[in-house]
Design a protein around this motif. Structure first.
Motif, PDB file in Angstrom:
ATOM      1  N   SER A 168       0.833  -1.204   0.000  1.00 45.35           N
ATOM      2  CA  SER A 168       0.000   0.000   0.000  1.00 45.35           C
ATOM      3  C   SER A 168       0.866   1.253   0.000  1.00 45.35           C
ATOM      4  O   SER A 168       0.625   2.199  -0.763  1.00 45.35           O
ATOM      5  CB  SER A 168      -0.924  -0.005   1.222  1.00 45.35           C
ATOM      6  N   ALA A 169       1.909   1.256   0.844  1.00 44.04           N
ATOM      7  CA  ALA A 169       2.812   2.411   0.900  1.00 44.04           C
ATOM      8  C   ALA A 169       3.578   2.551  -0.410  1.00 44.04           C
ATOM      9  O   ALA A 169       3.831   3.663  -0.882  1.00 44.04           O
ATOM     10  CB  ALA A 169       3.790   2.250   2.064  1.00 44.04           C
ATOM     11  N   LEU A 170       3.936   1.430  -1.023  1.00 39.87           N
ATOM     12  CA  LEU A 170       4.650   1.456  -2.304  1.00 39.87           C
ATOM     13  C   LEU A 170       3.802   2.150  -3.372  1.00 39.87           C
ATOM     14  O   LEU A 170       4.305   2.979  -4.137  1.00 39.87           O
ATOM     15  CB  LEU A 170       4.990   0.026  -2.715  1.00 39.87           C
ATOM     16  N   CYS A 171       2.523   1.820  -3.429  1.00 35.01           N
ATOM     17  CA  CYS A 171       1.636   2.436  -4.430  1.00 35.01           C
ATOM     18  C   CYS A 171       1.468   3.929  -4.185  1.00 35.01           C
ATOM     19  O   CYS A 171       1.485   4.736  -5.125  1.00 35.01           O
ATOM     20  CB  CYS A 171       0.272   1.742  -4.410  1.00 35.01           C
ATOM     21  N   GLN A 172       1.288   4.311  -2.925  1.00 38.77           N
ATOM     22  CA  GLN A 172       1.140   5.729  -2.600  1.00 38.77           C
ATOM     23  C   GLN A 172       2.389   6.509  -2.997  1.00 38.77           C
ATOM     24  O   GLN A 172       2.305   7.597  -3.572  1.00 38.77           O
ATOM     25  CB  GLN A 172       0.854   5.900  -1.108  1.00 38.77           C
ATOM     26  N   PHE A 179      -3.200   8.958 -13.175  1.00 40.31           N
ATOM     27  CA  PHE A 179      -1.800   9.308 -13.382  1.00 40.31           C
ATOM     28  C   PHE A 179      -1.279   8.627 -14.645  1.00 40.31           C
ATOM     29  O   PHE A 179      -1.738   7.553 -15.025  1.00 40.31           O
ATOM     30  CB  PHE A 179      -0.955   8.867 -12.187  1.00 40.31           C
ATOM     31  N   LEU A 180      -0.266   9.261 -15.249  1.00 38.99           N
ATOM     32  CA  LEU A 180       0.376   8.725 -16.448  1.00 38.99           C
ATOM     33  C   LEU A 180       1.886   8.660 -16.242  1.00 38.99           C
ATOM     34  O   LEU A 180       2.441   9.447 -15.465  1.00 38.99           O
ATOM     35  CB  LEU A 180       0.072   9.624 -17.655  1.00 38.99           C
ATOM     36  N   PRO A 181       2.565   7.762 -16.941  1.00 39.85           N
ATOM     37  CA  PRO A 181       4.029   7.762 -16.878  1.00 39.85           C
ATOM     38  C   PRO A 181       4.582   9.105 -17.342  1.00 39.85           C
ATOM     39  O   PRO A 181       4.084   9.693 -18.302  1.00 39.85           O
ATOM     40  CB  PRO A 181       4.422   6.644 -17.848  1.00 39.85           C
ATOM     41  N   ARG A 182       5.599   9.587 -16.654  1.00 43.25           N
ATOM     42  CA  ARG A 182       6.225  10.854 -17.027  1.00 43.25           C
ATOM     43  C   ARG A 182       7.060  10.642 -18.300  1.00 43.25           C
ATOM     44  O   ARG A 182       8.000   9.853 -18.300  1.00 43.25           O
ATOM     45  CB  ARG A 182       7.125  11.345 -15.901  1.00 43.25           C
ATOM     46  N   SER A 189      -3.307  -0.277  -5.315  1.00 44.19           N
ATOM     47  CA  SER A 189      -4.062   0.979  -5.388  1.00 44.19           C
ATOM     48  C   SER A 189      -3.354   1.911  -6.363  1.00 44.19           C
ATOM     49  O   SER A 189      -2.638   2.836  -5.961  1.00 44.19           O
ATOM     50  CB  SER A 189      -4.159   1.631  -3.998  1.00 44.19           C
ATOM     51  N   LEU A 190      -3.558   1.669  -7.648  1.00 42.50           N
ATOM     52  CA  LEU A 190      -2.933   2.472  -8.692  1.00 42.50           C
ATOM     53  C   LEU A 190      -4.017   3.077  -9.574  1.00 42.50           C
ATOM     54  O   LEU A 190      -4.777   2.354 -10.220  1.00 42.50           O
ATOM     55  CB  LEU A 190      -1.990   1.619  -9.548  1.00 42.50           C
ATOM     56  N   ASP A 191      -4.112   4.401  -9.581  1.00 38.15           N
ATOM     57  CA  ASP A 191      -5.117   5.106 -10.380  1.00 38.15           C
ATOM     58  C   ASP A 191      -4.532   5.419 -11.747  1.00 38.15           C
ATOM     59  O   ASP A 191      -3.905   6.458 -11.958  1.00 38.15           O
ATOM     60  CB  ASP A 191      -5.559   6.395  -9.667  1.00 38.15           C
ATOM     61  N   LEU A 192      -4.754   4.506 -12.686  1.00 34.95           N
ATOM     62  CA  LEU A 192      -4.203   4.642 -14.030  1.00 34.95           C
ATOM     63  C   LEU A 192      -5.345   4.584 -15.046  1.00 34.95           C
ATOM     64  O   LEU A 192      -6.272   3.788 -14.888  1.00 34.95           O
ATOM     65  CB  LEU A 192      -3.193   3.524 -14.313  1.00 34.95           C
ATOM     66  N   PRO A 193      -5.301   5.383 -16.105  1.00 32.04           N
ATOM     67  CA  PRO A 193      -6.392   5.429 -17.083  1.00 32.04           C
ATOM     68  C   PRO A 193      -6.298   4.329 -18.125  1.00 32.04           C
ATOM     69  O   PRO A 193      -5.330   3.558 -18.171  1.00 32.04           O
ATOM     70  CB  PRO A 193      -6.212   6.811 -17.722  1.00 32.04           C
ATOM     71  N   GLU A 238      -7.046  -4.559 -15.719  1.00 31.27           N
ATOM     72  CA  GLU A 238      -7.138  -3.588 -14.625  1.00 31.27           C
ATOM     73  C   GLU A 238      -7.760  -4.224 -13.393  1.00 31.27           C
ATOM     74  O   GLU A 238      -7.281  -4.017 -12.266  1.00 31.27           O
ATOM     75  CB  GLU A 238      -7.958  -2.376 -15.062  1.00 31.27           C
ATOM     76  N   ARG A 239      -8.830  -5.021 -13.584  1.00 29.86           N
ATOM     77  CA  ARG A 239      -9.468  -5.678 -12.438  1.00 29.86           C
ATOM     78  C   ARG A 239      -8.529  -6.674 -11.776  1.00 29.86           C
ATOM     79  O   ARG A 239      -8.507  -6.797 -10.549  1.00 29.86           O
ATOM     80  CB  ARG A 239     -10.757  -6.381 -12.877  1.00 29.86           C
ATOM     81  N   ARG A 240      -7.736  -7.394 -12.570  1.00 30.17           N
ATOM     82  CA  ARG A 240      -6.815  -8.385 -12.002  1.00 30.17           C
ATOM     83  C   ARG A 240      -5.717  -7.734 -11.171  1.00 30.17           C
ATOM     84  O   ARG A 240      -5.218  -8.330 -10.211  1.00 30.17           O
ATOM     85  CB  ARG A 240      -6.177  -9.197 -13.132  1.00 30.17           C
ATOM     86  N   VAL A 241      -5.328  -6.521 -11.542  1.00 24.00           N
ATOM     87  CA  VAL A 241      -4.236  -5.841 -10.840  1.00 24.00           C
ATOM     88  C   VAL A 241      -4.761  -4.963  -9.704  1.00 24.00           C
ATOM     89  O   VAL A 241      -4.185  -4.936  -8.611  1.00 24.00           O
ATOM     90  CB  VAL A 241      -3.415  -4.985 -11.821  1.00 24.00           C
ATOM     91  N   CYS A 242      -5.858  -4.256  -9.950  1.00 24.25           N
ATOM     92  CA  CYS A 242      -6.323  -3.237  -8.996  1.00 24.25           C
ATOM     93  C   CYS A 242      -7.720  -3.484  -8.443  1.00 24.25           C
ATOM     94  O   CYS A 242      -8.177  -2.738  -7.572  1.00 24.25           O
ATOM     95  CB  CYS A 242      -6.310  -1.856  -9.655  1.00 24.25           C
ATOM     96  N   GLY A 243      -8.413  -4.510  -8.948  1.00 24.62           N
ATOM     97  CA  GLY A 243      -9.782  -4.723  -8.515  1.00 24.62           C
ATOM     98  C   GLY A 243     -10.754  -3.878  -9.320  1.00 24.62           C
ATOM     99  O   GLY A 243     -10.357  -3.104 -10.187  1.00 24.62           O
TER     100      GLY A 243
END
Length: 282
Positions: A66-70, A97-100, A130-134, A255-260
């Motif tokens: 969790s801390a790693l994702c944050q 978020f997007l890759p820089r 917990s990764l907010d990716l589009p 996305e569901r498999r990685v983040c739910g």
């Protein structure tokens, strides 16, 4: 330091800087072979927080992930930036978020490789991230072709400008175009980097006659701005999860498999809720 015990891997980390400490121990000079991460146990490795006592390993493992994702999505690391919709407060996906694009050094790309490995570990261990990716990210990881809608979903302002419409939604006239647009053949990427759309493009003005060419080139540049970073992430993911398996998934399933699931099933939540201490459903 990473301990290779008979029972598996143990990462010894402090309470802060979780991503970099985990990365150095798994991808450093004594990098762990990907085969060690291809397991279906509840934990890919054990976590011990330096100087802290704990019971068991599952709690510290989940806390560390969790801390790693944050940390991964925070300004503390140079890997991800908020998408333009979030920065501008417009349209959908403001929390994504997007890759820089400018994070393209060998070290940065290796970190993106590790991010992909962590995603693969999440799929195998079923410890969700917990990764907010589009969709723009998940589609590339799944090998799905991008389209104009992915730009709209991350940078509505750019997409809207490229429609070349006036305030009434009508196609812009030559006179109005010349009033509003005085720009060269360049594109501004998600992290603010300005790049020419072709060699010397920064010196070539966009004319009314070449507006569709400009539109096509900008869309292509924006959709491909994180191509190197996404390639590294996918390579890392495929080092833990077989690549043919990804070909069987939609980007939504990945996305569901990685983040739910991003949606909360209220009805299911109500069915599984138990009320105590005098609290009643209302």
């Amino acid at each position: 330091l990473m301990q290779r015990a008979a029972a598996g891997l143990t990462a010894i980390i402090a309470a802060d800087g979780v991503f970099m400490q985990t990365y150095r121990q798994l991808r450093g000079s004594r990098a762990v072979r990907p085969a060690r991460l291809r397991q279906r146990d509840e934990m890919a490795w054990r976590v011990t927080f330096h100087g802290e006592g704990h019971q068991g390993f599952q709690g510290p493992y989940r806390e560390a992930m969790s801390a790693l994702c944050q940390e991964l999505l925070s300004p503390r690391l140079p890997l991800f930036v908020p998408c333009a919709n979030g920065a501008n407060g417009l349209a959908d996906n403001r929390d994504k978020f997007l890759p820089r694009p400018s994070a393209a050094s060998p070290d940065h790309l290796d970190m993106f490789f590790f991010v992909g490995q962590v995603m693969g570990v999440a799929m195998r261990t079923r410890n969700l991230l917990s990764l907010d990716l589009p969709s723009l990210v998940w589609k590339q990881l799944a090998g799905v072709e991008l389209d104009e809608g992915d730009l709209r979903g991350t940078d509505y302002s750019c997409w809207s400008t490229l429609q070349f419409r006036d305030e009434d939604g009508q196609a812009i006239t030559r006179e109005r175009f010349e009033e509003l647009f005085s720009i060269p053949f360049t594109a501004c990427l998600t992290d603010g980097t300005e790049v020419p759309l072709f060699p010397g493009g920064e010196e070539v003005p966009v004319t009314y006659e070449r507006r569709e060419e400009y539109r096509t080139l900008v869309i292509k540049a924006r959709l491909e701005e994180g191509k190197r970073q996404m390639g590294s992430m996918r390579a890392g993911l495929c080092s833990v999860v077989p690549e043919p398996l990804l070909g069987l998934m939609s980007w939504e399933e990945l996305e569901r498999r990685v983040c739910g699931s991003p949606e909360v099933d209220v009805a299911s939540l109500q069915r599984h809720t138990r009320y105590r201490c005098g609290v009643l459903e209302s």
